[in-house]
Design a protein around this motif. Structure first.
Motif, mmCIF file in Angstrom:
data_model
loop_
_atom_site.group_PDB
_atom_site.id
_atom_site.type_symbol
_atom_site.label_atom_id
_atom_site.label_comp_id
_atom_site.label_asym_id
_atom_site.label_seq_id
_atom_site.Cartn_x
_atom_site.Cartn_y
_atom_site.Cartn_z
ATOM 1 N N GLN A 222 0.829 -1.200 0.000
ATOM 2 C CA GLN A 222 0.000 0.000 0.000
ATOM 3 C C GLN A 222 0.871 1.261 0.000
ATOM 4 O OE1 GLN A 222 -3.943 0.938 2.407
ATOM 5 N NE2 GLN A 222 -2.199 0.983 3.775
ATOM 6 N N ALA A 223 2.007 1.218 0.719
ATOM 7 C CA ALA A 223 2.914 2.373 0.742
ATOM 8 C C ALA A 223 3.456 2.660 -0.655
ATOM 9 C CB ALA A 223 4.065 2.113 1.715
ATOM 10 N N ILE A 224 3.781 1.612 -1.389
ATOM 11 C CA ILE A 224 4.255 1.790 -2.767
ATOM 12 C C ILE A 224 3.154 2.414 -3.612
ATOM 13 C CG2 ILE A 224 5.009 0.570 -4.845
ATOM 14 C CD1 ILE A 224 6.241 -1.561 -2.955
ATOM 15 N N GLN A 225 1.944 1.873 -3.487
ATOM 16 C CA GLN A 225 0.830 2.381 -4.292
ATOM 17 C C GLN A 225 0.480 3.820 -3.914
ATOM 18 O OE1 GLN A 225 -2.044 -0.713 -3.408
ATOM 19 N NE2 GLN A 225 -1.428 -1.935 -5.177
ATOM 20 N N ALA A 226 0.534 4.132 -2.627
ATOM 21 C CA ALA A 226 0.193 5.487 -2.176
ATOM 22 C C ALA A 226 1.219 6.519 -2.639
ATOM 23 C CB ALA A 226 0.083 5.516 -0.655
ATOM 24 N N SER A 227 2.416 6.061 -3.013
ATOM 25 C CA SER A 227 3.487 6.982 -3.414
ATOM 26 C C SER A 227 3.443 7.336 -4.899
ATOM 27 C CB SER A 227 4.848 6.368 -3.055
ATOM 28 O OG SER A 227 4.918 6.129 -1.661
ATOM 29 N N GLY A 228 2.723 6.552 -5.670
ATOM 30 C CA GLY A 228 2.514 6.880 -7.073
ATOM 31 C C GLY A 228 3.784 6.888 -7.909
ATOM 32 N N ASP A 229 3.729 7.627 -9.007
ATOM 33 C CA ASP A 229 4.841 7.746 -9.944
ATOM 34 C C ASP A 229 5.839 8.760 -9.406
ATOM 35 O OD1 ASP A 229 6.579 8.094 -12.062
ATOM 36 O OD2 ASP A 229 5.024 8.427 -13.565
ATOM 37 N N ARG A 230 7.048 8.320 -9.123
ATOM 38 C CA ARG A 230 8.067 9.179 -8.504
ATOM 39 C C ARG A 230 9.122 9.653 -9.509
ATOM 40 N NH1 ARG A 230 10.797 5.905 -6.277
ATOM 41 N NH2 ARG A 230 9.673 4.041 -6.923
ATOM 42 N N THR A 231 8.843 9.510 -10.799
ATOM 43 C CA THR A 231 9.845 9.840 -11.820
ATOM 44 C C THR A 231 10.345 11.273 -11.692
ATOM 45 O OG1 THR A 231 8.824 8.255 -13.337
ATOM 46 C CG2 THR A 231 10.310 9.878 -14.288
ATOM 47 N N ALA A 232 9.435 12.218 -11.507
ATOM 48 C CA ALA A 232 9.843 13.625 -11.388
ATOM 49 C C ALA A 232 10.731 13.838 -10.170
ATOM 50 C CB ALA A 232 8.606 14.517 -11.320
ATOM 51 N N GLU A 233 10.425 13.185 -9.078
ATOM 52 C CA GLU A 233 11.248 13.326 -7.875
ATOM 53 C C GLU A 233 12.628 12.724 -8.099
ATOM 54 O OE1 GLU A 233 10.073 13.235 -3.411
ATOM 55 O OE2 GLU A 233 10.440 11.137 -3.988
ATOM 56 N N LEU A 234 12.707 11.600 -8.804
ATOM 57 C CA LEU A 234 14.002 10.983 -9.084
ATOM 58 C C LEU A 234 14.906 11.917 -9.883
ATOM 59 C CD1 LEU A 234 12.614 8.480 -7.942
ATOM 60 C CD2 LEU A 234 13.583 7.145 -9.814
ATOM 61 N N ALA A 235 14.301 12.763 -10.695
ATOM 62 C CA ALA A 235 15.088 13.699 -11.503
ATOM 63 C C ALA A 235 15.814 14.733 -10.654
ATOM 64 C CB ALA A 235 14.180 14.400 -12.518
ATOM 65 N N THR A 236 15.432 14.874 -9.373
ATOM 66 C CA THR A 236 16.088 15.849 -8.494
ATOM 67 C C THR A 236 17.304 15.262 -7.782
ATOM 68 O OG1 THR A 236 14.784 15.316 -6.500
ATOM 69 C CG2 THR A 236 13.813 16.875 -8.069
ATOM 70 N N ILE A 237 17.528 13.958 -7.906
ATOM 71 C CA ILE A 237 18.627 13.300 -7.185
ATOM 72 C C ILE A 237 19.966 13.760 -7.745
ATOM 73 C CG2 ILE A 237 19.755 11.069 -6.753
ATOM 74 C CD1 ILE A 237 16.945 9.824 -6.658
ATOM 75 N N THR A 238 20.859 14.160 -6.849
ATOM 76 C CA THR A 238 22.186 14.614 -7.248
ATOM 77 C C THR A 238 23.289 13.652 -6.829
ATOM 78 O OG1 THR A 238 22.349 15.933 -5.215
ATOM 79 C CG2 THR A 238 21.520 17.045 -7.205
ATOM 80 N N ALA A 239 22.992 12.704 -5.954
ATOM 81 C CA ALA A 239 24.009 11.759 -5.501
ATOM 82 C C ALA A 239 24.437 10.851 -6.654
ATOM 83 C CB ALA A 239 23.453 10.902 -4.358
#
Length: 300
Positions: A222-239
């Motif tokens: 359910q936590a995975i489903q509640a988090s939805g599509d995270r593609t835009a957030e992944l684009a902010t990763i700098t590590a």
């Protein structure tokens, strides 16, 4: 190979979650946090993988996610099967961001500074979220056979979906049989499972689980489903980021790894032929070599 000899430790985080964790290696070593996947506890990490990291001088931190192992099990009802099938989480669902906060607060509690974060499957999603939301705590990111939350990629095969809706085990023997059935299905073609080793791990997981494992797994889904599509957030990763997956994954299709690597700027992507959705001891040295190389590049 026997489990590294380290003791379970506990901390109650500011949000109230009690997390069980273990540390291996030298206290002054460069820290690496390992985050396990759906329904897995901290013992799921191959002993050879952990030992390869500690032998290289890293301090390895393993944690039980909430709703697994000896960490806090939520008191909220799990979603029913229909909600899971329709991807309609309950209003009281926690999210991957909440689980990432647990990981970040554990890093802060240990006061080890920026940490190399390595996650597998759901743990990869949590690790991605740590890197996106807690960049100051993330030295590098390694995402193992994981995905972005985009529903058009990384989806399980129909054969896997059928296994996932099987009745949950009610005793230790059923748990061992279920683990062997699922692991044999997911392991891929190049790295078959060692049944004795896997059975022993299933027994240990059953014995360590402090709550209702089936309900905990349902809440994690359910936590995975509640988090939805995270593609835009992944684009902010700098590590600095390494993405690894196999070409025989039947629960997170290889397209999930490709999408993860595409979403994160400058991510390196390695596909292991014959690898499925499992990290047995037989595969651990190869994956460890890739991960150690990635971590050491960041230290130069």
């Amino acid at each position: 190979m026997p489990e590294p000899k380290s003791a379970d430790r506990f901390v109650t985080l500011p949000g109230g979650t009690r997390v069980c964790f273990r540390t291996d290696g030298h206290a002054g070593g460069t820290p690496v946090l390992l985050i396990a996947g759906l329904g897995e506890d901290l013992t799921t990490w191959s002993p050879r993988f952990v030992s390869a990291l500690t032998a290289t001088g890293f301090l390895v931190i393993r944690m039980d996610n909430r709703d697994s192992g000896r960490s806090t099990f939520a008191t909220t009802p799990p979603p029913n099967t229909l909600r899971q099938l329709l991807s309609r989480p309950r209003r009281d669902a926690y999210t991957l961001a909440d689980m990432a906060t647990d990981a970040a607060q554990l890093i802060e509690h240990l006061a080890v500074g920026p940490t190399h974060v390595v996650g597998r499957s759901m743990g990869g999603m949590i690790a991605q979220t740590v890197a996106a939301r807690h960049p100051a705590l993330t030295a590098t990111l390694t995402s193992l056979y994981s995905t972005t939350g985009d529903p058009t990629v990384g989806q399980p095969a129909a054969s896997t979906k059928a296994l996932l809706v099987s009745p949950p085990p009610r005793n230790r023997l059923q748990a061992v049989r279920a683990h062997l059935r699922m692991t044999a299905h997911l392991a891929g073609t190049g790295y078959p499972i060692d049944e004795a080793e896997e059975a022993a791990h299933a027994v240990e997981t059953w014995n360590r689980t402090a709550g209702d494992g089936a309900s905990g797994m349902a809440r994690q889904i359910q936590a995975i489903q509640a988090s939805g599509d995270r593609t835009a957030e992944l684009a902010t990763i700098t590590a600095p980021t390494l993405v690894i997956n196999g070409n025989r994954d039947l629960i997170v299709a290889p397209s999930g790894g490709a999408a993860t690597a595409a979403a994160i700027r400058h991510a390196r992507h390695i596909v292991i032929p014959g690898m499925g959705h499992h990290l047995p001891d037989s595969l651990a040295p190869r994956i460890a070599d890739h991960v150690i190389d990635h971590l050491e590049r960041a230290l130069i």
